[in-house]
Design a protein around this motif. Structure first.
Motif, PDB file in Angstrom:
ATOM      1  N   CYS A  58      -6.937  -9.027  -5.932  1.00  0.00           N
ATOM      2  CA  CYS A  58      -6.861  -7.565  -6.091  1.00  0.00           C
ATOM      3  C   CYS A  58      -7.849  -7.131  -7.164  1.00  0.00           C
ATOM      4  O   CYS A  58      -7.809  -7.621  -8.302  1.00  0.00           O
ATOM      5  CB  CYS A  58      -5.446  -7.146  -6.484  1.00  0.00           C
ATOM      6  N   ALA A  59      -8.743  -6.226  -6.792  1.00  0.00           N
ATOM      7  CA  ALA A  59      -9.792  -5.759  -7.700  1.00  0.00           C
ATOM      8  C   ALA A  59      -9.334  -4.644  -8.628  1.00  0.00           C
ATOM      9  O   ALA A  59     -10.154  -4.074  -9.355  1.00  0.00           O
ATOM     10  CB  ALA A  59     -10.999  -5.295  -6.891  1.00  0.00           C
ATOM     11  N   GLY A  60      -8.047  -4.312  -8.620  1.00  0.00           N
ATOM     12  CA  GLY A  60      -7.541  -3.259  -9.503  1.00  0.00           C
ATOM     13  C   GLY A  60      -7.445  -1.923  -8.803  1.00  0.00           C
ATOM     14  O   GLY A  60      -7.401  -1.850  -7.569  1.00  0.00           O
ATOM     15  N   ARG A  85       7.212   4.482 -11.506  1.00  0.00           N
ATOM     16  CA  ARG A  85       6.753   4.076 -10.177  1.00  0.00           C
ATOM     17  C   ARG A  85       5.473   3.230 -10.259  1.00  0.00           C
ATOM     18  O   ARG A  85       5.322   2.256  -9.514  1.00  0.00           O
ATOM     19  CB  ARG A  85       6.515   5.317  -9.304  1.00  0.00           C
ATOM     20  N   VAL A  86       4.571   3.582 -11.152  1.00  0.00           N
ATOM     21  CA  VAL A  86       3.330   2.823 -11.306  1.00  0.00           C
ATOM     22  C   VAL A  86       3.636   1.402 -11.793  1.00  0.00           C
ATOM     23  O   VAL A  86       3.075   0.417 -11.297  1.00  0.00           O
ATOM     24  CB  VAL A  86       2.389   3.549 -12.289  1.00  0.00           C
ATOM     25  N   GLN A  87       4.527   1.275 -12.754  1.00  0.00           N
ATOM     26  CA  GLN A  87       4.864  -0.037 -13.298  1.00  0.00           C
ATOM     27  C   GLN A  87       5.626  -0.910 -12.311  1.00  0.00           C
ATOM     28  O   GLN A  87       5.515  -2.151 -12.348  1.00  0.00           O
ATOM     29  CB  GLN A  87       5.702   0.141 -14.575  1.00  0.00           C
ATOM     30  N   GLN A  88       6.346  -0.297 -11.393  1.00  0.00           N
ATOM     31  CA  GLN A  88       7.177  -1.051 -10.463  1.00  0.00           C
ATOM     32  C   GLN A  88       6.373  -1.994  -9.568  1.00  0.00           C
ATOM     33  O   GLN A  88       6.878  -3.038  -9.154  1.00  0.00           O
ATOM     34  CB  GLN A  88       8.013  -0.086  -9.611  1.00  0.00           C
ATOM     35  N   VAL A  89       5.115  -1.660  -9.269  1.00  0.00           N
ATOM     36  CA  VAL A  89       4.331  -2.528  -8.382  1.00  0.00           C
ATOM     37  C   VAL A  89       4.034  -3.877  -9.031  1.00  0.00           C
ATOM     38  O   VAL A  89       3.705  -4.842  -8.328  1.00  0.00           O
ATOM     39  CB  VAL A  89       3.015  -1.855  -7.929  1.00  0.00           C
ATOM     40  N   ALA A  90       4.153  -3.979 -10.356  1.00  0.00           N
ATOM     41  CA  ALA A  90       4.010  -5.262 -11.040  1.00  0.00           C
ATOM     42  C   ALA A  90       5.356  -5.760 -11.567  1.00  0.00           C
ATOM     43  O   ALA A  90       5.735  -6.909 -11.356  1.00  0.00           O
ATOM     44  CB  ALA A  90       3.013  -5.137 -12.199  1.00  0.00           C
ATOM     45  N   GLY A 106     -10.818 -15.163  -6.144  1.00  0.00           N
ATOM     46  CA  GLY A 106     -11.820 -14.101  -6.178  1.00  0.00           C
ATOM     47  C   GLY A 106     -11.780 -13.291  -7.452  1.00  0.00           C
ATOM     48  O   GLY A 106     -12.360 -13.668  -8.471  1.00  0.00           O
ATOM     49  N   LEU A 107     -11.088 -12.162  -7.387  1.00  0.00           N
ATOM     50  CA  LEU A 107     -10.947 -11.251  -8.525  1.00  0.00           C
ATOM     51  C   LEU A 107      -9.484 -10.925  -8.766  1.00  0.00           C
ATOM     52  O   LEU A 107      -8.704 -10.760  -7.821  1.00  0.00           O
ATOM     53  CB  LEU A 107     -11.680  -9.932  -8.266  1.00  0.00           C
ATOM     54  N   ALA A 108      -9.140 -10.794 -10.035  1.00  0.00           N
ATOM     55  CA  ALA A 108      -7.873 -10.183 -10.438  1.00  0.00           C
ATOM     56  C   ALA A 108      -8.213  -9.303 -11.629  1.00  0.00           C
ATOM     57  O   ALA A 108      -8.227  -9.755 -12.775  1.00  0.00           O
ATOM     58  CB  ALA A 108      -6.828 -11.230 -10.803  1.00  0.00           C
ATOM     59  N   PHE A 109      -8.529  -8.053 -11.340  1.00  0.00           N
ATOM     60  CA  PHE A 109      -8.972  -7.111 -12.359  1.00  0.00           C
ATOM     61  C   PHE A 109      -7.910  -6.031 -12.561  1.00  0.00           C
ATOM     62  O   PHE A 109      -7.254  -5.597 -11.607  1.00  0.00           O
ATOM     63  CB  PHE A 109     -10.278  -6.421 -11.945  1.00  0.00           C
ATOM     64  N   GLY A 110      -7.750  -5.549 -13.789  1.00  0.00           N
ATOM     65  CA  GLY A 110      -6.920  -4.383 -14.068  1.00  0.00           C
ATOM     66  C   GLY A 110      -5.532  -4.486 -13.482  1.00  0.00           C
ATOM     67  O   GLY A 110      -4.742  -5.373 -13.818  1.00  0.00           O
ATOM     68  N   GLY A 111      -5.236  -3.550 -12.572  1.00  0.00           N
ATOM     69  CA  GLY A 111      -3.932  -3.551 -11.928  1.00  0.00           C
ATOM     70  C   GLY A 111      -3.649  -4.829 -11.169  1.00  0.00           C
ATOM     71  O   GLY A 111      -2.496  -5.252 -11.045  1.00  0.00           O
ATOM     72  N   GLY A 112      -4.693  -5.476 -10.661  1.00  0.00           N
ATOM     73  CA  GLY A 112      -4.500  -6.752  -9.978  1.00  0.00           C
ATOM     74  C   GLY A 112      -3.992  -7.826 -10.918  1.00  0.00           C
ATOM     75  O   GLY A 112      -3.130  -8.642 -10.548  1.00  0.00           O
ATOM     76  N   MET A 113      -4.502  -7.835 -12.159  1.00  0.00           N
ATOM     77  CA  MET A 113      -3.993  -8.794 -13.147  1.00  0.00           C
ATOM     78  C   MET A 113      -2.533  -8.533 -13.474  1.00  0.00           C
ATOM     79  O   MET A 113      -1.760  -9.457 -13.712  1.00  0.00           O
ATOM     80  CB  MET A 113      -4.813  -8.697 -14.435  1.00  0.00           C
ATOM     81  N   GLN A 114      -2.156  -7.249 -13.465  1.00  0.00           N
ATOM     82  CA  GLN A 114      -0.779  -6.910 -13.806  1.00  0.00           C
ATOM     83  C   GLN A 114       0.176  -7.247 -12.660  1.00  0.00           C
ATOM     84  O   GLN A 114       1.288  -7.734 -12.885  1.00  0.00           O
ATOM     85  CB  GLN A 114      -0.706  -5.437 -14.204  1.00  0.00           C
ATOM     86  N   ILE A 115      -0.253  -7.019 -11.424  1.00  0.00           N
ATOM     87  CA  ILE A 115       0.567  -7.441 -10.280  1.00  0.00           C
ATOM     88  C   ILE A 115       0.754  -8.948 -10.317  1.00  0.00           C
ATOM     89  O   ILE A 115       1.862  -9.460 -10.128  1.00  0.00           O
ATOM     90  CB  ILE A 115      -0.088  -6.987  -8.963  1.00  0.00           C
ATOM     91  N   MET A 116      -0.318  -9.685 -10.566  1.00  0.00           N
ATOM     92  CA  MET A 116      -0.235 -11.138 -10.693  1.00  0.00           C
ATOM     93  C   MET A 116       0.753 -11.546 -11.784  1.00  0.00           C
ATOM     94  O   MET A 116       1.526 -12.502 -11.625  1.00  0.00           O
ATOM     95  CB  MET A 116      -1.625 -11.686 -11.010  1.00  0.00           C
ATOM     96  N   LYS A 136     -12.440  -0.130 -20.182  1.00  0.00           N
ATOM     97  CA  LYS A 136     -13.729   0.323 -19.645  1.00  0.00           C
ATOM     98  C   LYS A 136     -13.665   1.780 -19.226  1.00  0.00           C
ATOM     99  O   LYS A 136     -14.662   2.510 -19.289  1.00  0.00           O
ATOM    100  CB  LYS A 136     -14.116  -0.552 -18.453  1.00  0.00           C
ATOM    101  N   TRP A 137     -12.487   2.235 -18.800  1.00  0.00           N
ATOM    102  CA  TRP A 137     -12.300   3.605 -18.328  1.00  0.00           C
ATOM    103  C   TRP A 137     -11.611   4.477 -19.380  1.00  0.00           C
ATOM    104  O   TRP A 137     -11.167   5.582 -19.078  1.00  0.00           O
ATOM    105  CB  TRP A 137     -11.467   3.610 -17.045  1.00  0.00           C
ATOM    106  N   GLY A 138     -11.503   3.967 -20.605  1.00  0.00           N
ATOM    107  CA  GLY A 138     -10.851   4.729 -21.658  1.00  0.00           C
ATOM    108  C   GLY A 138      -9.344   4.784 -21.513  1.00  0.00           C
ATOM    109  O   GLY A 138      -8.703   5.725 -22.005  1.00  0.00           O
ATOM    110  N   LEU A 139      -8.764   3.772 -20.869  1.00  0.00           N
ATOM    111  CA  LEU A 139      -7.330   3.741 -20.592  1.00  0.00           C
ATOM    112  C   LEU A 139      -6.706   2.478 -21.157  1.00  0.00           C
ATOM    113  O   LEU A 139      -7.386   1.634 -21.738  1.00  0.00           O
ATOM    114  CB  LEU A 139      -7.101   3.804 -19.070  1.00  0.00           C
ATOM    115  N   VAL A 140      -5.387   2.355 -21.006  1.00  0.00           N
ATOM    116  CA  VAL A 140      -4.670   1.129 -21.365  1.00  0.00           C
ATOM    117  C   VAL A 140      -4.032   0.545 -20.116  1.00  0.00           C
ATOM    118  O   VAL A 140      -3.834   1.243 -19.112  1.00  0.00           O
ATOM    119  CB  VAL A 140      -3.579   1.388 -22.419  1.00  0.00           C
ATOM    120  N   ALA A 141      -3.716  -0.736 -20.162  1.00  0.00           N
ATOM    121  CA  ALA A 141      -2.997  -1.385 -19.065  1.00  0.00           C
ATOM    122  C   ALA A 141      -1.555  -0.885 -19.080  1.00  0.00           C
ATOM    123  O   ALA A 141      -0.780  -1.246 -19.956  1.00  0.00           O
ATOM    124  CB  ALA A 141      -3.045  -2.904 -19.236  1.00  0.00           C
ATOM    125  N   ASP A 142      -1.217  -0.030 -18.107  1.00  0.00           N
ATOM    126  CA  ASP A 142       0.101   0.623 -18.132  1.00  0.00           C
ATOM    127  C   ASP A 142       0.930   0.319 -16.894  1.00  0.00           C
ATOM    128  O   ASP A 142       1.885   1.020 -16.589  1.00  0.00           O
ATOM    129  CB  ASP A 142      -0.051   2.133 -18.288  1.00  0.00           C
TER     130      ASP A 142
END
Length: 260
Positions: A58-60, A85-90, A106-116, A136-142
């Protein structure tokens, strides 16, 4: 279709199926992941294997598709217990009653790392690339990342979150993001899942409850919970079958747990 699920011999095979976008998360993917977690919670599956089709796990976030709805995104309401709801997917994978194994490539970026991170066990290909990309986008892993990364070395987590830099599977394993490496992570995850599905589902689910509790409970609470789980297991049909099968040197025939 964003996610598929098939259950056979006690193992649920769950796959992200947006391969043309490297399984990037769009609103439809959020819905599909939450629906799949809900379906698994009501299923008799004994173990789950979570993977992504195509070239990446998952590329995020799909930033283009998510941008349109970002203004109306509700991050305050707790829709799933402690999670929004956003947090529930991980976070939802960790709260399932059965173990979840992530097969990552392959890739586990951003949201993909959190789902993992929501998986109980994470097996990655040696050439997998990782990044806590949100800075990179001025955000936090949420998407529950920080709640799920408590087993990761704190100084390493801080550096990776602050910089958003990419890192490889060797570094991911050393820090605790990944359990182990495999040239074929999906095959390794499936083999592990079959092994887990061959154990008493009552005992395996009790182990997961204790492991989840041990993340942040004090020793007295954990010790009491160990005793309570053991008392609940002793003399049950599946526990007796485990003993008999071991004594008779045969494959046990465990009864599935009825969905709630």
């Amino acid at each position: 279709m964003r996610v598929t699920m098939m259950i056979a011999d006690g193992v649920a095979d769950v796959r992200l199926t947006r391969a043309d976008k490297m399984n990037a998360i769009d609103p439809a993917m959020f819905d599909a992941l939450i629906d799949t977690i809900d379906a698994l919670r009501a299923s008799p599956a004994r173990c789950v294997v979570l993977s992504g089709e195509g070239q990446a796990f998952c590329a995020g976030l799909d930033m283009a598709s998510m941008a349109a709805g970002a203004a109306g995104l509700d991050l305050t309401t707790r829709t799933h217990g402690a999670a929004n709801r956003v947090q529930q997917v991980a976070w939802g994978w960790r709260t399932l009653p059965m173990p979840v194994i992530a097969a990552v490539h392959g890739l586990a970026f951003g949201g993909g790392m959190q789902i993992m991170a929501g998986a109980d066990v994470r097996i990655a290909a040696p050439d997998t690339r990782f990044a806590i990309l949100e800075a990179k986008w001025g955000l936090v892993a949420d998407m529950a990342g920080f709640a799920l990364w408590r087993e990761v070395r704190g100084d390493v987590l801080r550096e990776l979150a602050f910089t958003a830099r990419e890192f490889d599977a060797v570094e991911a394993q050393a820090a605790g993001f990944v359990t182990r490496l495999s040239d074929d992570p999906l095959a390794a995850a499936q083999a592990l899942a079959r092994s887990i599905a061959g154990r008493s589902p009552d005992a395996v689910r009790a182990d997961k409850r204790l492991a989840n509790l041990a993340d942040d409970a004090d020793a007295a609470t954990i010790l009491a919970a160990e005793s309570a789980e053991q008392i609940a297991l002793l003399g049950t049909a599946n526990q007796v079958e485990a003993v008999r099968a071991g004594m008779e040197r045969r494959v046990p025939g465990f009864a599935d747990i009825s969905p709630p």
